[in-house]
Design an enzyme around this catalytic site. Structure first.
Site, PDB file in Angstrom:
ATOM      1  CB  THR A  11     -25.098  61.311 -36.634  1.00 56.42           C
ATOM      2  OG1 THR A  11     -26.107  62.273 -36.478  1.00 56.42           O
ATOM      3  CG2 THR A  11     -24.845  60.906 -38.034  1.00 56.42           C
ATOM      4  CD  GLU A 124     -11.137  49.822 -40.286  1.00 52.68           C
ATOM      5  OE1 GLU A 124     -10.086  48.783 -39.402  1.00 52.68           O
ATOM      6  OE2 GLU A 124     -10.448  50.685 -40.415  1.00 52.68           O
ATOM      7  CG  ASP A 196     -11.242  65.256 -38.935  1.00 52.37           C
ATOM      8  OD1 ASP A 196     -12.108  64.838 -37.569  1.00 52.37           O
ATOM      9  OD2 ASP A 196     -11.650  64.622 -39.922  1.00 52.37           O
ATOM     10  CE  LYS A 200     -11.437  61.712 -39.522  1.00 51.60           C
ATOM     11  NZ  LYS A 200     -11.956  62.477 -40.435  1.00 51.60           N
ATOM     12  N   GLY A 297     -19.703  59.897 -42.508  1.00 51.60           N
ATOM     13  CA  GLY A 297     -21.640  59.992 -42.017  1.00 51.60           C
ATOM     14  C   GLY A 297     -21.481  58.756 -40.977  1.00 51.60           C
TER      15      GLY A 297
HETATM   16  N1  HSE Z   1     -15.661  66.015 -40.303  1.00 52.19           N
HETATM   17  C1  HSE Z   1     -15.305  64.675 -40.699  1.00 52.19           C
HETATM   18  C2  HSE Z   1     -14.974  65.077 -42.271  1.00 52.19           C
HETATM   19  C3  HSE Z   1     -16.535  63.900 -40.320  1.00 52.19           C
HETATM   20  O1  HSE Z   1     -15.454  66.360 -43.141  1.00 52.19           O
HETATM   21  O2  HSE Z   1     -14.224  64.553 -42.431  1.00 52.19           O
HETATM   22  C4  HSE Z   1     -15.583  62.509 -39.638  1.00 52.19           C
HETATM   23  O3  HSE Z   1     -14.268  62.801 -38.736  1.00 52.19           O
END
Ligand code: HSE
Length: 401
Positions: A11, A124, A196, A200, A297
């Site tokens: 993607t 980034e 996730d 981050k 995305g």
């Molecule tokens: N699975 C992640 C989200 C996508 O839902 O934000 C990008 O890290």
């Protein structure tokens, strides 16, 4: 002409190729040289794809080609991305990545290798998808001492919580619908359990401290226990519930966590809905600033990867500074952090709960069989003990503005 390779034609990788093709005039002008995709690495073939003749299956073709100066790593995961990235950097090729797992796990090592070899490791796209957030932290806010970063860093959970709020629906039902529409993964664990967002915020926290915040050290709670009834209370309190990833420095102590929070409707993050992400940064001179946009995305994420390609193209043979040393930060346990808590107890425990907590703001929301209130600010350890004694059904941290 600067030759680029894309590793991983999924993607994001196909998005990178699309962005470079669609915006080539802009990108070439801003890079100061023409950017050309020479190779696309993938295990699969892509018959009929306009770039099928660039697809290669052997990474050695890329790593051994002295013409390739920049690599976009859009493979994801640690293996083989770590090995490929390290070898590319050792060979003086810059790498631009969307791979948050790799950055959160090996960021300082890869940055150091890049700098020793006069090239760059830029990431980034690893946090907040298309939102510029790494570059503001590294370049724009350099006059600041940053003492807090608070973000909505996961689109899937923000979509689910927004729907629960709007429709009064329960978590499981909204998750199922989101999966059917393709907004949530079939295995949603990494998103809904907060993993996730944890990767981050580890990256952002490390840039805030200039040292390494290990994602394994960050207390992480997801949204699976949030119910439609919690939103009934939230509405009564003129608040909403958001999965926040936050990192703070208070009196020289660093705190980081990912958890659902009750936030006031006047908090800037309360307006961030659906799949959008946002990050609030507090600097000691600037005060608050906020960065908002599409956190995931194909094209938004690819746009961030390509912005790094442009940066690398402008700095061939030069190091772009990034302060993220390998020394690990010792986080202070969140048990020591003081805040207010929203608590639900069975109706029959009302007196007992008020006796245990003393000062409390009672919440009237007409939920049968329950009594709910917000505590005074207290250390989390003390709160958890009291919540246990009071027989709490559930509780949620309250974020102050
Ligand atoms: N699975 C992640 C989200 C996508 O839902 O934000 C990008 O890290």
């Amino acid at each position: 002409m600067i030759q680029v390779a894309v590793m991983g034609y999924g993607t994001v990788g196909s998005g990178v190729v699309e962005v470079i093709e669609k915006n080539k005039d802009e990108i070439n002008k801003k890079s100061g040289e023409e950017i050309n995709i020479k190779y696309i690495l993938d295990l699969r073939d892509f018959p009929g794809d306009p770039y099928e003749n660039k697809v290669v299956h052997d990474v050695e073709m890329i790593l051994n080609d002295p013409e390739v100066k920049i690599i976009c790593e859009t493979m994801g995961g640690l293996k083989p991305a770590y090995d490929f990235t390290k070898r590319a950097l050792l060979g003086g090729k810059s790498v631009c990545t969307s791979n948050k797992e790799l950055v959160a796990t090996h960021g300082p090592e890869l940055i150091q290798i890049a700098h020793e070899n006069k090239c760059n490791y830029l990431f980034e796209a690893s946090v907040g998808g298309g939102i510029p957030i790494i570059r503001p932290l590294n370049y724009s806010l350099t006059a600041e001492k940053i003492d807090a970063v608070t973000g909505i860093l996961n689109g899937t959970t923000n979509y689910i919580l927004s729907k629960m709020e709007k429709e009064g629906a329960d978590f499981e039902d909204v998750l199922k619908e989101a999966q059917e529409k393709g907004y949530a993964e079939r295995n949603p664990e990494a998103d809904v359990e907060g993993y996730d967002a944890c990767r981050k915020i580890a990256i952002l926290s490390s840039l805030m401290c200039g040292k390494n915040v290990k994602y394994q050290d960050i207390d992480t709670e997801g949204i699976t226990k949030i119910t439609a009834t919690d939103f009934v209370y939230a509405r009564a309190m003129r608040k909403t519930i958001k999965l926040l990833a936050q990192s703070r420095e208070v009196d020289g102590k660093f705190y980081a966590m990912v958890a659902p929070f009750m936030i006031s409707m006047s908090h800037p993050l309360s307006m961030v809905n659906d799949v959008f992400n946002a990050v609030c940064i507090h600097g000691n001179m600037l005060g608050d600033s906020m960065y908002y946009g599409r956190g995931a995305g194909k094209l938004p994420t690819a746009s961030a990867v390509v912005s790094d390609v442009v940066d690398c193209a402008r700095h061939i043979g030069k190091v772009i500074m990034c302060f993220w040393e390998g020394e690990d930060v010792v986080l202070t346990p969140n048990d020591e952090a003081s805040r207010r808590f929203f608590v639900r107890v069975p109706a029959e425990n009302e007196k007992k709960a008020l006796h245990i907590f003393g000062q409390a703001r009672v919440i009237e929301a007409d939920v049968p069989g329950e009594f709910a209130f917000v505590t005074e600010a207290m250390p989390e350890k003390e709160f958890k003990e009291k919540a246990g004694e009071a027989g709490a059904i559930s509780w949620i941290r309250v974020e102050e503005e």
